[in-house]
Each structure stands twice: as structure tokens, then as C-alpha cells.
Design a protein around this motif. Structure first.
Motif, short mmCIF file in Angstrom:
data_model
loop_
_atom_site.label_atom_id
_atom_site.label_comp_id
_atom_site.label_asym_id
_atom_site.label_seq_id
_atom_site.Cartn_x
_atom_site.Cartn_y
_atom_site.Cartn_z
N UNK A 60 0.86 -1.10 0.13
CA UNK A 60 -0.26 0.15 0.44
C UNK A 60 0.79 1.00 0.51
N UNK A 61 0.61 2.46 0.55
CA UNK A 61 1.38 3.00 1.26
C UNK A 61 2.27 3.45 2.37
N UNK A 62 2.72 2.25 3.05
CA UNK A 62 3.89 1.80 3.24
C UNK A 62 5.08 1.18 2.96
N UNK A 91 20.39 5.30 9.80
CA UNK A 91 20.42 5.95 8.41
C UNK A 91 20.73 5.55 6.81
N UNK A 92 20.73 4.51 6.94
CA UNK A 92 20.54 3.08 5.35
C UNK A 92 19.75 3.65 5.13
N UNK A 93 18.66 3.25 5.64
CA UNK A 93 16.80 4.12 5.26
C UNK A 93 16.65 6.09 5.44
N UNK A 94 17.34 6.28 5.36
CA UNK A 94 17.24 7.73 4.93
C UNK A 94 18.00 8.03 3.57
N UNK A 95 18.61 7.18 3.85
CA UNK A 95 19.74 7.66 2.42
C UNK A 95 18.69 7.19 1.36
N UNK A 96 18.53 5.61 1.44
CA UNK A 96 17.78 4.89 -0.14
C UNK A 96 16.22 5.72 0.09
N UNK A 97 15.78 6.57 0.81
CA UNK A 97 14.71 6.77 0.13
C UNK A 97 15.21 8.42 -0.65
N UNK A 98 16.49 9.08 0.34
CA UNK A 98 16.72 9.80 -0.93
C UNK A 98 17.10 10.03 -2.02
N UNK A 99 17.46 8.99 -2.59
CA UNK A 99 17.90 8.02 -3.65
C UNK A 99 17.01 7.46 -4.65
N UNK A 102 10.38 8.47 -5.13
CA UNK A 102 9.09 8.09 -5.19
C UNK A 102 8.51 7.86 -4.04
N UNK A 103 9.25 7.17 -3.30
CA UNK A 103 8.81 6.80 -1.62
C UNK A 103 8.90 7.33 -0.65
N UNK A 104 9.19 8.66 -1.08
CA UNK A 104 9.54 9.20 0.09
C UNK A 104 8.35 9.79 0.58
N UNK A 105 6.31 9.96 -0.43
CA UNK A 105 6.06 10.60 0.64
C UNK A 105 5.02 9.47 1.76
N UNK A 106 5.12 7.91 1.64
CA UNK A 106 5.65 7.17 1.57
C UNK A 106 4.97 7.38 3.46
N UNK A 107 4.47 5.91 4.16
CA UNK A 107 4.31 5.99 5.81
C UNK A 107 5.94 5.22 5.74
N UNK A 108 6.37 5.09 6.59
CA UNK A 108 7.57 4.58 6.67
C UNK A 108 7.42 3.63 7.91
N UNK A 109 7.65 2.29 7.73
CA UNK A 109 8.16 1.48 9.10
C UNK A 109 9.57 0.71 9.10
N UNK A 110 9.31 0.73 10.27
CA UNK A 110 10.93 0.05 10.71
C UNK A 110 10.54 -1.46 11.13
#
Length: 128
Positions: A60-62, A91-99, A102-110
Motif C-alpha cells: 500500500x502506502x507503507x 541512517x541507511x533507510x534515510x539514504x535509500x529514501x533520498x535515492x 518516489x517513496x518519500x511520501x510513503x509511511x515508513x516502518x522499521x
């Protein structure tokens, strides 16, 4: 004295290969469990200068950044996740999102997926 006939460095390499095979199997099973729960796997063993993320999945949006732990007991699996590891994954997730904008507006889950014994993988959302 009877030995295995292998040099210490060769034994170390054999053990390392066996751990790597177990880790890949655990990640494969975790990915299968996530797919069966409606997730699409975006990346496996995503490596960056900031750290490695075992699985990145979306439903979905996550977007879920997933750490996979396989241990003999649930307590051992929980203990294997350190605060430093949590910070490295974030930190790695933040870098992945910056690259991957298209997924930056998604809800994030760890998330964490535990594999204990012969039980089905246990997926815990937002546990990191």
C-alpha cells in the motif's frame, strides 16, 4: 592429536560461508512471509556506506525497512538487535529514501522478522 586436517583460516572461511548461507536462507523465508502478507519486495541486502538493510518492502502506502534475525530462541533474536544497529538501519533507510524519491511520501516502518527454530517467521511492525 587428531584434527580435521584444515588450517584455522580455512575453518574460519567454512564457518563464515555456513553463516552466510543461513542468513540468505533466513532472508529468503522472511521475504516469502512478507509476500504472503501482501508486501512487494523492493530490495534485498541493500548496502550503502551507512549500513545494510536486509529487506525493503512496500505494501500500500507503507515502506518497511526490515531487519531479519534467525536465532535458536526468541530471547536470543531480540538480544541480537543493538541500539547501534537500529541507528545504522535508520541512517541507511534515510539514504535509500533520498535515492528513491518516489517513496518519500510513503509511511515508513522499521520492522523485524524473527526466525526461531522451525516456526513460521514472526513479523513485528515498527519494532526497530
Amino acid at each position: 592429536m587428531v584434527g580435521s586436517g584444515k588450517a584455522p583460516d580455512e575453518k574460519w572461511r567454512d564457518e563464515r560461508r555456513a553463516r552466510d548461507r543461513r542468513g540468505r536462507r533466513a532472508e529468503w523465508l522472511a521475504a516469502l512471509a512478507l509476500r504472503l502478507h501482501g508486501y512487494r519486495i523492493l530490495a534485498k541486502r541493500e548496502k550503502s556506506p551507512l549500513g545494510e538493510i536486509d529487506l525493503i518492502a512496500v505494501r500500500g502506502h507503507r515502506v518497511a525497512f526490515v531487519e531479519v534475525k534467525q536465532r535458536a530462541t526468541l530471547e536470543a533474536a531480540e538480544a541480537a538487535i543493538t541500539p547501534a544497529q537500529r541507528a545504522r538501519i535508520r541512517r541507511a533507510a534515510s539514504l535509500w529514501l533520498s535515492r528513491n524519491p518516489a517513496f518519500q511520501a510513503h509511511d515508513l516502518g522499521f520492522d523485524i522478522v524473527f526466525l526461531v527454530g522451525w516456526r513460521w517467521p514472526q513479523h513485528l511492525e515498527n519494532a526497530l
